[in-house]
Design a protein around this motif. Structure first.
Motif, PDB file in Angstrom:
ATOM      1  N   ALA A 143       0.820  -1.217   0.000  1.00 23.61           N
ATOM      2  CA  ALA A 143       0.000   0.000   0.000  1.00 23.61           C
ATOM      3  C   ALA A 143       0.850   1.261   0.000  1.00 23.61           C
ATOM      4  O   ALA A 143       0.517   2.260  -0.659  1.00 23.61           O
ATOM      5  CB  ALA A 143      -0.941  -0.008   1.196  1.00 23.61           C
ATOM      6  N   VAL A 144       1.966   1.236   0.725  1.00 20.04           N
ATOM      7  CA  VAL A 144       2.801   2.426   0.826  1.00 20.04           C
ATOM      8  C   VAL A 144       3.430   2.789  -0.515  1.00 20.04           C
ATOM      9  O   VAL A 144       3.808   3.944  -0.743  1.00 20.04           O
ATOM     10  CB  VAL A 144       3.905   2.211   1.888  1.00 20.04           C
ATOM     11  CG1 VAL A 144       4.924   1.179   1.427  1.00 20.04           C
ATOM     12  CG2 VAL A 144       4.590   3.520   2.241  1.00 20.04           C
ATOM     13  N   LEU A 145       3.523   1.826  -1.434  1.00 17.38           N
ATOM     14  CA  LEU A 145       4.117   2.086  -2.750  1.00 17.38           C
ATOM     15  C   LEU A 145       3.135   2.740  -3.721  1.00 17.38           C
ATOM     16  O   LEU A 145       3.541   3.192  -4.788  1.00 17.38           O
ATOM     17  CB  LEU A 145       4.648   0.784  -3.354  1.00 17.38           C
ATOM     18  CG  LEU A 145       5.707   0.050  -2.540  1.00 17.38           C
ATOM     19  CD1 LEU A 145       6.149  -1.218  -3.270  1.00 17.38           C
ATOM     20  CD2 LEU A 145       6.907   0.949  -2.289  1.00 17.38           C
ATOM     21  N   GLU A 146       1.851   2.755  -3.390  1.00 20.29           N
ATOM     22  CA  GLU A 146       0.819   3.387  -4.222  1.00 20.29           C
ATOM     23  C   GLU A 146       0.868   2.866  -5.662  1.00 20.29           C
ATOM     24  O   GLU A 146       0.977   3.624  -6.619  1.00 20.29           O
ATOM     25  CB  GLU A 146       0.973   4.913  -4.198  1.00 20.29           C
ATOM     26  CG  GLU A 146       0.827   5.508  -2.811  1.00 20.29           C
ATOM     27  CD  GLU A 146       0.918   7.027  -2.808  1.00 20.29           C
ATOM     28  OE1 GLU A 146       0.619   7.637  -3.850  1.00 20.29           O
ATOM     29  OE2 GLU A 146       1.301   7.593  -1.780  1.00 20.29           O
ATOM     30  N   LEU A 147       0.748   1.559  -5.807  1.00 23.53           N
ATOM     31  CA  LEU A 147       0.809   0.936  -7.124  1.00 23.53           C
ATOM     32  C   LEU A 147      -0.550   0.818  -7.788  1.00 23.53           C
ATOM     33  O   LEU A 147      -0.626   0.496  -8.978  1.00 23.53           O
ATOM     34  CB  LEU A 147       1.436  -0.458  -7.007  1.00 23.53           C
ATOM     35  CG  LEU A 147       2.849  -0.518  -6.411  1.00 23.53           C
ATOM     36  CD1 LEU A 147       3.335  -1.957  -6.358  1.00 23.53           C
ATOM     37  CD2 LEU A 147       3.793   0.340  -7.228  1.00 23.53           C
ATOM     38  N   ALA A 148      -1.625   1.048  -7.025  1.00 31.93           N
ATOM     39  CA  ALA A 148      -2.978   0.914  -7.571  1.00 31.93           C
ATOM     40  C   ALA A 148      -3.772   2.184  -7.313  1.00 31.93           C
ATOM     41  O   ALA A 148      -3.890   2.646  -6.178  1.00 31.93           O
ATOM     42  CB  ALA A 148      -3.692  -0.289  -6.950  1.00 31.93           C
ATOM     43  N   ASP A 149      -4.297   2.756  -8.365  1.00 33.74           N
ATOM     44  CA  ASP A 149      -5.100   3.974  -8.297  1.00 33.74           C
ATOM     45  C   ASP A 149      -6.454   3.647  -7.665  1.00 33.74           C
ATOM     46  O   ASP A 149      -7.182   2.791  -8.170  1.00 33.74           O
ATOM     47  CB  ASP A 149      -5.300   4.512  -9.711  1.00 33.74           C
ATOM     48  CG  ASP A 149      -5.924   5.895  -9.734  1.00 33.74           C
ATOM     49  OD1 ASP A 149      -6.410   6.352  -8.687  1.00 33.74           O
ATOM     50  OD2 ASP A 149      -5.923   6.511 -10.820  1.00 33.74           O
ATOM     51  N   PRO A 150      -6.814   4.308  -6.554  1.00 29.03           N
ATOM     52  CA  PRO A 150      -8.114   4.028  -5.940  1.00 29.03           C
ATOM     53  C   PRO A 150      -9.287   4.559  -6.744  1.00 29.03           C
ATOM     54  O   PRO A 150     -10.447   4.199  -6.476  1.00 29.03           O
ATOM     55  CB  PRO A 150      -8.010   4.716  -4.578  1.00 29.03           C
ATOM     56  CG  PRO A 150      -7.028   5.826  -4.784  1.00 29.03           C
ATOM     57  CD  PRO A 150      -6.034   5.296  -5.782  1.00 29.03           C
ATOM     58  N   ALA A 151      -9.017   5.428  -7.718  1.00 35.74           N
ATOM     59  CA  ALA A 151     -10.106   5.948  -8.551  1.00 35.74           C
ATOM     60  C   ALA A 151     -10.725   4.816  -9.360  1.00 35.74           C
ATOM     61  O   ALA A 151     -10.081   3.821  -9.684  1.00 35.74           O
ATOM     62  CB  ALA A 151      -9.581   7.030  -9.480  1.00 35.74           C
ATOM     63  N   GLY A 152     -11.975   4.963  -9.703  1.00 35.61           N
ATOM     64  CA  GLY A 152     -12.668   3.934 -10.468  1.00 35.61           C
ATOM     65  C   GLY A 152     -12.117   3.798 -11.874  1.00 35.61           C
ATOM     66  O   GLY A 152     -11.434   4.691 -12.398  1.00 35.61           O
ATOM     67  N   ASP A 153     -12.425   2.668 -12.504  1.00 35.86           N
ATOM     68  CA  ASP A 153     -11.997   2.450 -13.880  1.00 35.86           C
ATOM     69  C   ASP A 153     -12.640   3.486 -14.799  1.00 35.86           C
ATOM     70  O   ASP A 153     -13.830   3.793 -14.651  1.00 35.86           O
ATOM     71  CB  ASP A 153     -12.408   1.054 -14.352  1.00 35.86           C
ATOM     72  CG  ASP A 153     -11.705  -0.054 -13.581  1.00 35.86           C
ATOM     73  OD1 ASP A 153     -10.985   0.260 -12.630  1.00 35.86           O
ATOM     74  OD2 ASP A 153     -11.902  -1.225 -13.943  1.00 35.86           O
ATOM     75  N   PRO A 154     -11.891   4.050 -15.737  1.00 31.90           N
ATOM     76  CA  PRO A 154     -12.473   5.042 -16.647  1.00 31.90           C
ATOM     77  C   PRO A 154     -13.468   4.397 -17.600  1.00 31.90           C
ATOM     78  O   PRO A 154     -13.322   3.229 -17.987  1.00 31.90           O
ATOM     79  CB  PRO A 154     -11.249   5.572 -17.403  1.00 31.90           C
ATOM     80  CG  PRO A 154     -10.283   4.435 -17.376  1.00 31.90           C
ATOM     81  CD  PRO A 154     -10.476   3.763 -16.052  1.00 31.90           C
ATOM     82  N   ALA A 155     -14.468   5.145 -18.000  1.00 24.33           N
ATOM     83  CA  ALA A 155     -15.431   4.653 -18.986  1.00 24.33           C
ATOM     84  C   ALA A 155     -14.754   4.585 -20.349  1.00 24.33           C
ATOM     85  O   ALA A 155     -13.876   5.396 -20.664  1.00 24.33           O
ATOM     86  CB  ALA A 155     -16.641   5.578 -19.051  1.00 24.33           C
ATOM     87  N   PRO A 156     -15.139   3.626 -21.191  1.00 24.45           N
ATOM     88  CA  PRO A 156     -14.582   3.568 -22.544  1.00 24.45           C
ATOM     89  C   PRO A 156     -14.727   4.881 -23.295  1.00 24.45           C
ATOM     90  O   PRO A 156     -13.866   5.249 -24.093  1.00 24.45           O
ATOM     91  CB  PRO A 156     -15.376   2.434 -23.197  1.00 24.45           C
ATOM     92  CG  PRO A 156     -15.759   1.541 -22.056  1.00 24.45           C
ATOM     93  CD  PRO A 156     -16.029   2.477 -20.910  1.00 24.45           C
ATOM     94  N   ALA A 157     -15.827   5.588 -23.041  1.00 32.79           N
ATOM     95  CA  ALA A 157     -16.042   6.867 -23.717  1.00 32.79           C
ATOM     96  C   ALA A 157     -14.967   7.881 -23.340  1.00 32.79           C
ATOM     97  O   ALA A 157     -14.558   8.711 -24.161  1.00 32.79           O
ATOM     98  CB  ALA A 157     -17.425   7.413 -23.375  1.00 32.79           C
ATOM     99  N   ALA A 158     -14.491   7.830 -22.087  1.00 30.49           N
ATOM    100  CA  ALA A 158     -13.434   8.744 -21.653  1.00 30.49           C
ATOM    101  C   ALA A 158     -12.120   8.414 -22.351  1.00 30.49           C
ATOM    102  O   ALA A 158     -11.360   9.317 -22.729  1.00 30.49           O
ATOM    103  CB  ALA A 158     -13.272   8.668 -20.138  1.00 30.49           C
TER     104      ALA A 158
END
Length: 448
Positions: A112-127
């Motif tokens: 967790a301390v390395l911040e390897l995974a973005d907690p934000a949701g997956d972007p929509a294909p349209a984005a």
């Protein structure tokens, strides 16, 4: 639906013991990826891939075998284990095969301390499509660009869990968001191509798509109407985009696999000068928000920051357990693996000492020579270090870019080349390999 990867690896180990394995390790990887390609203002292709991959390595004495599958049913896991054990019984003995000693396993397995995974949701294909369209439009708007080969945007999310019969169990997740664009200048046989691409672990860190597209267009336009450069011995400045290929050759030469086989041009170089004094090449697997970071290696050993080259002097090989045992040394916690193969040595994040001058200042210093922005093909002798590569870029006269060039070859010997490098200060720090532009004196250039 998300899988319980820890339970899957435990089931693989149980099946291996039941089938007759003495020791075993298991890897479970779950991932999803979305990519969108745009061309001529229209959606050209959209892909989504997702799935789970399982890998099992079993050992009977010093004999080992690996099997993999993408089916998580219990009957498949049992069949994997039975096949792996049958294969291991027939495999030749490998003196380096074996799991890590439990006392050597990583204690801190929290990524967790390395911040390897973005907690934000997956972007929509349209984005993603919007990013690709914006990149293409920006590149097309650059004067001199005749067409866009394509623009793409993508996102991936991946989780993995590693477990072994020596008691190790640990896992973590990774994410990545990317945008790229390829632009073309000229027409017919006179077309020239260049690109720009960016990728980040956290979506919020990614540069704007229009900025990426504009850069691709400017690079392509600058390459219009190239000439062949002069033949002779000249200084060569490797642009930051491709400079890491030089340190990559050094890293390949200190890889434990090459050393154990006796097939490296640096076989006799331990504790000797391989880079200019003052330059170090340091591995740091614990950099935050960098794709190559990891809290432990593929054999469960704790990773740590340490130099490979220190003040120009080679200090260590890059080793996993197998190559370390063959060489009578200790692992450097550099094991990497996929589901279908045993571990092998590989570096994570590396950084070369940066200089105190920009690329333009190094061009001024070299006066007349070649700025290389693209390398094509290669002939690298792994035992002698003889180097020859096709190249394109820009001819420099009186310290300034004079005209674009292509269809040339640069040649030298890596041992000599690396001892003559002068680094700039333009390395991009978000990359896994942080290497600035590098000026190398006295290479042989074959042109007109």
């Amino acid at each position: 639906m998300a899988q319980d990867l820890e339970s899957l690896t435990a089931a693989l180990l149980d099946a291996a013991r039941t089938a007759g394995a003495e020791t075993a390790d298991a890897l479970a990887v779950e991932g999803s990826a979305v990519s969108v390609d745009v061309r001529n203002g229209a959606l050209e292709q959209a892909e989504r891939a997702e799935g789970v991959d399982l890998g099992l390595r079993v050992l009977i004495g010093r004999r080992q075998a690996c099997v993999s599958a993408s089916d998580t049913r219990p009957e498949t896991i049992a069949e994997m284990a039975a096949r792996a054990v049958a294969m291991a019984r027939e495999a030749p003995e490998d003196p380096g095969a074996g799991l890590a000693d439990p006392a050597d396993l990583a204690g801190d397995r929290d990524a967790a301390v390395l911040e390897l995974a973005d907690p934000a949701g997956d972007p929509a294909p349209a984005a993603l499509e919007e990013d690709a369209r914006a990149a293409e439009a920006a590149a097309r708007a650059v004067a001199g660009v005749s067409q866009i080969q394509g623009a793409s945007a993508g996102y991936s999310r991946r989780r993995l869990h590693l477990a072994a019969s020596n008691g190790f169990s640990g896992g973590y997740a990774r994410t990545g968001r990317s945008t790229s664009c390829v632009a073309i200048s000229g027409e017919g046989l006179g077309m020239e191509r260049d690109y720009a691409a960016e990728s980040r672990v956290f979506q919020a860190d990614l540069p704007g798509a229009a900025e990426i597209g504009r850069l691709a267009g400017e690079r392509a336009a600058a390459r219009a109407n190239p000439r062949r450069p002069k033949t002779g011995a000249y200084p060569v400045l490797f642009d930051e985009r491709i400079a890491a290929s030089l340190t990559g050759h050094l890293l390949g030469a200190v890889n434990g696999t090459a050393i154990a086989r006796g097939a490296s041009w640096l076989m006799d170089a331990m504790d000797t000068q391989v880079l200019p004094a003052g330059l170090s090449l340091v591995e740091d697997p614990h950099r935050k928000r960098v794709s190559g970071s990891r809290p432990f290696d593929a054999e469960g050993l704790a990773t740590a920051a340490r130099p490979i080259v220190e003040d120009g002097v080679l200090r260590r090989w890059v080793l996993d357990l197998a190559t370390a045992r063959k060489l009578g040394l200790e692992s450097t916690a550099n094991a990497a693996r996929g589901p279908s193969a045993p571990p092998s040595p590989s570096v994570s994040n590396i950084a070369l000492t940066q200089g105190d001058r920009g690329r333009s200042e190094l061009m001024a210093e070299m006066g007349t020579g070649l700025l290389v922005t693209s390398l094509i093909g290669s002939t690298i002798n792994p035992t002698t270090g003889d180097y020859s590569r096709g190249a394109s870029g820009f001819w420099v006269e009186n310290g300034e870019i004079a005209y674009p060039v292509n269809e040339c070859t640069i040649a030298g010997n890596l041992r000599d080349m690396l001892l003559r490098i002068t680094p700039a200060n333009d390395a991009r720090r978000h990359l896994s390999h942080v290497v600035p532009s590098l000026l190398v004196e006295g290479l042989t250039l074959a042109g007109e």
